[in-house]
Design a protein around this motif. Structure first.
Motif, PDB file in Angstrom:
ATOM      1  N   ASN A 253       0.844  -1.195   0.000  1.00  0.00           N
ATOM      2  CA  ASN A 253       0.000   0.000   0.000  1.00  0.00           C
ATOM      3  C   ASN A 253       0.876   1.242   0.000  1.00  0.00           C
ATOM      4  OD1 ASN A 253       0.570   0.770   2.933  1.00  0.00           O
ATOM      5  ND2 ASN A 253      -0.366  -1.274   3.207  1.00  0.00           N
ATOM      6  N   PRO A 254       0.338   2.402  -0.347  1.00  0.00           N
ATOM      7  CA  PRO A 254       1.132   3.636  -0.420  1.00  0.00           C
ATOM      8  C   PRO A 254       1.883   3.959   0.866  1.00  0.00           C
ATOM      9  CG  PRO A 254      -0.982   3.956  -1.470  1.00  0.00           C
ATOM     10  CD  PRO A 254      -1.045   2.617  -0.810  1.00  0.00           C
ATOM     11  N   LYS A 255       1.249   3.695   2.018  1.00  0.00           N
ATOM     12  CA  LYS A 255       1.891   4.017   3.293  1.00  0.00           C
ATOM     13  C   LYS A 255       3.154   3.191   3.485  1.00  0.00           C
ATOM     14  CE  LYS A 255       2.105   6.077   7.285  1.00  0.00           C
ATOM     15  NZ  LYS A 255       2.442   7.523   7.330  1.00  0.00           N
ATOM     16  N   LEU A 256       3.085   1.900   3.136  1.00  0.00           N
ATOM     17  CA  LEU A 256       4.255   1.028   3.260  1.00  0.00           C
ATOM     18  C   LEU A 256       5.390   1.531   2.374  1.00  0.00           C
ATOM     19  CD1 LEU A 256       5.703  -1.623   4.134  1.00  0.00           C
ATOM     20  CD2 LEU A 256       4.582  -2.730   2.182  1.00  0.00           C
ATOM     21  N   GLU A 258       5.878   4.571   1.228  1.00  0.00           N
ATOM     22  CA  GLU A 258       6.390   5.844   1.737  1.00  0.00           C
ATOM     23  C   GLU A 258       7.351   5.622   2.901  1.00  0.00           C
ATOM     24  OE1 GLU A 258       3.135   8.324   2.752  1.00  0.00           O
ATOM     25  OE2 GLU A 258       2.361   8.459   0.697  1.00  0.00           O
ATOM     26  N   ASN A 259       7.002   4.690   3.801  1.00  0.00           N
ATOM     27  CA  ASN A 259       7.866   4.405   4.948  1.00  0.00           C
ATOM     28  C   ASN A 259       9.215   3.840   4.494  1.00  0.00           C
ATOM     29  OD1 ASN A 259       5.902   5.250   6.725  1.00  0.00           O
ATOM     30  ND2 ASN A 259       5.078   3.193   7.074  1.00  0.00           N
ATOM     31  N   SER A 262      11.367   6.576   2.794  1.00  0.00           N
ATOM     32  CA  SER A 262      11.822   7.649   3.689  1.00  0.00           C
ATOM     33  C   SER A 262      12.858   7.179   4.704  1.00  0.00           C
ATOM     34  CB  SER A 262      10.615   8.238   4.436  1.00  0.00           C
ATOM     35  OG  SER A 262       9.987   7.238   5.242  1.00  0.00           O
TER      36      SER A 262
END
Length: 572
Positions: A253-256, A258-259, A262
């Protein structure tokens, strides 16, 4: 039984791999099969190579602590240097783990017997020393205690004499290594001790006794690949290493992303990570990928070139201007400032050195099917040279080249017949010529760049549609990162090196014997080639220093063929 001999990771693929014998002080061991290895070894990322070998993973051989790689003691037959008694270690030492003679007061270290028995199917066992002495010797008593005496005259097998207290006539080991010497003792036992005593096979071969340290006891079957884009990129290696997290589309998913992007030190963006996950998910892992396909992909990548984009790529290949002094057959020169090669072992053979995966002479590394193979990686640099395939084809069709090809083809057919093969592979005379040229470049680069020849390696790209040679650093030490080899690709420097190398090796200190040879080297698979000119260290050559002919480059003084070489006009 395990022990603690020490070996480098590279040796476990090239010198002392599975099924091979590892000398350690006064004793000898055999590396056990993959079933006994630690499967949690570090991953080596190279999906193209893994696919070609039909496994899902490549792993680095374990190293660094005691008992990483299991071994068995082999051969079992030992000799006491003091009392000269010979027998199985359990009889002399009474303890598998202690190779000391229990029958001598000083308990000296036992030494392994000099001979082992192997066959073309890869089976191996101890030399039948008891049968060698007692077979066909009637009147021997029931008690047996054998000794191996040394006459002290020479170091030959005729100087080693077997004796027994039963009264049988002593007999030397002279003739034990003859081709049919063991035929009276029956067919091969089919033993595969690296897998375990219960994994023997039926075998109808006549076994052959060889020296324990002979080079034909173990031939590794190793395949290598160069990491090329997109597989050489940092994001590709990251995704492959963590594929268990990305394999399920719903878990990504996008959150994974992004983490992950970053995190400190991350060398990819969210978009790049997502694109690479989609690429690897859509890659057809079931498609066949053989050695020829690997080479074609690498040849295309080397021709296309790839500049350093600051994303820690393992492949940087820079096009170079062609000097006006270069031969017309040279179409491209590339400075490869960074490359990564992965080598994996997928089997081994004895006596004939086959590497064909379908051959029944290629021995398995495990008794059960594994999804991984041992592999190592080497980071280095090099020079790539491409040639005009049409021009080489026209040259190969000339009578001189075809006459040389016929000589090599005849030698290849004799060798195939000797090893019981139906037919020999066709000799590609263009490949022989470029193979010889690559040895010329290895020799010249060694002089110009200051590298030992053994630190350089060749990679040939030759078929009906491509012709190229890559000379690169092959060692994993600091010599592979100094840039000395890649700098030889500079326009004027490469042109000078090529001309100097060809000029220097157009003459050999063994001429005219060398240049006029019609068969030399192993099984006469070389023509004009010797240690004074184009032979290189075995580790540097892909073809074990065979299929070489210096005359293809320069012509011969016989029958006015001096102008028929590939570079005869260039050197005028």
């Amino acid at each position: 039984m395990t022990a603690n001999p020490k070996a480098r990771r590279t040796q476990l693929l090239s010198t002392y791999g599975i099924g091979g014998l590892f000398p350690s002080e006064t004793t000898s061991f055999m590396i056990a099969g993959l079933d006994e290895w630690k499967a949690e070894s570090p991953l080596v990322s190279e999906p193209r190579l893994a696919r070609s070998l039909r496994v899902s993973q490549l792993k680095s051989p374990p190293a660094g602590t005691n008992r990483d790689v299991p071994v068995i003691r082999f051969p079992e037959v030992q000799i006491c240097p003091s009392c000269r008694k010979i027998g199985k270690i359990i009889n002399l030492s009474r303890d598998w783990n202690i190779a000391k003679c229990a029958k001598c007061e000083a308990k000296p270290d036992l030494t392994p017997f000099r001979l082992v028995v192997i066959c073309r199917k890869g089976h191996i066992k101890d030399f039948p020393f008891f049968e060698w002495l007692h077979k066909g010797s009637p009147g021997a008593g029931p008690d047996h205690e054998m000794r191996l005496k040394t006459l002290g005259k020479t170091s030959s097998l005729a100087d080693l004499v077997l004796e027994c207290i039963c009264g049988v006539q002593p007999k030397s080991l002279d003739g034990a290594t003859n081709l049919k010497a063991l035929a009276p003792f029956g067919k091969c036992s089919g033993a595969r001790p690296w897998l375990g005593p219960e994994y023997g096979q039926d075998c109808a071969e006549i076994p052959q006794a060889v020296q324990r340290g002979a080079s034909n006891v173990w031939f590794p079957a190793v395949r290598s690949a160069i990491s090329i884009p997109p597989h050489s990129e940092a994001v590709a290696k990251f995704v492959l290493k963590n594929w268990s997290f990305f394999e399920d589309p719903e878990a990504v998913n996008p959150k994974l992303l992004e983490n992950l992007a970053s995190k400190p030190g991350a060398k990819f963006t969210v978009e790049g990570l997502a694109a690479e996950i989609d690429r690897q998910r859509g890659e057809d892992s079931g498609a066949e990928l053989d050695e020829e396909a690997l080479r074609r992909q690498e040849f295309e990548a080397l021709l296309a070139g790839f500049e350093d984009d600051g994303k820690s790529s393992d492949f940087v290949c820079l096009p170079q201007d062609l000097d006006a002094d270069l031969p017309q057959s040279v179409t491209a020169v590339r400075k490869v400032t960074r490359l990564r090669e992965v080598r994996a072992i997928y089997g081994f053979s004895r006596l004939d050195g086959t590497t064909e995966q379908s051959s029944d002479a290629l021995c398995s590394l495990s008794h059960s099917q594994k999804n991984w193979l041992p592999a190592i990686e080497v980071i280095g640099e090099g020079v790539f040279v491409a040639f005009d395939r049409d021009e080489l084809r026209n040259w190969a069709d000339r009578p001189f080249a075809q006459t040389r090809r016929a000589l090599l083809q005849e030698a290849a057919q004799r060798r195939a017949k000797e090893f019981g093969r139906d037919e020999a592979p066709l000799v590609d005379i263009v490949k022989v010529a470029l193979h010889t040229l690559s040895h010329v470049l290895i020799d010249q680069f060694s002089l110009d760049a200051g590298y030992p020849a053994a630190a350089l390696r060749e990679r040939l790209f030759v078929d009906e549609n491509m012709a190229g040679v890559l000379i690169y650093t092959a060692s994993s030490d600091s010599a592979g990162s100094l840039g000395g080899v890649a700098s030889q690709a500079d326009s004027e420097r490469f042109s000078g090196a090529l001309r100097e190398g060809l000029t220097r090796l157009s003459w050999c200190s063994a001429d005219p014997v060398c240049i006029e040879a019609t068969g030399s080297g192993v099984d006469a698979l070389n023509l004009a080639a010797c240690h004074a000119c184009v032979l290189v260290p075995e580790t540097s050559c892909e073809l074990n220093n065979v299929f070489l002919d210096r005359a293809l480059l320069f012509g011969t003084p016989v029958s006015d063929h001096e102008s028929e070489g590939l570079f005869s006009d260039y050197l005028k």
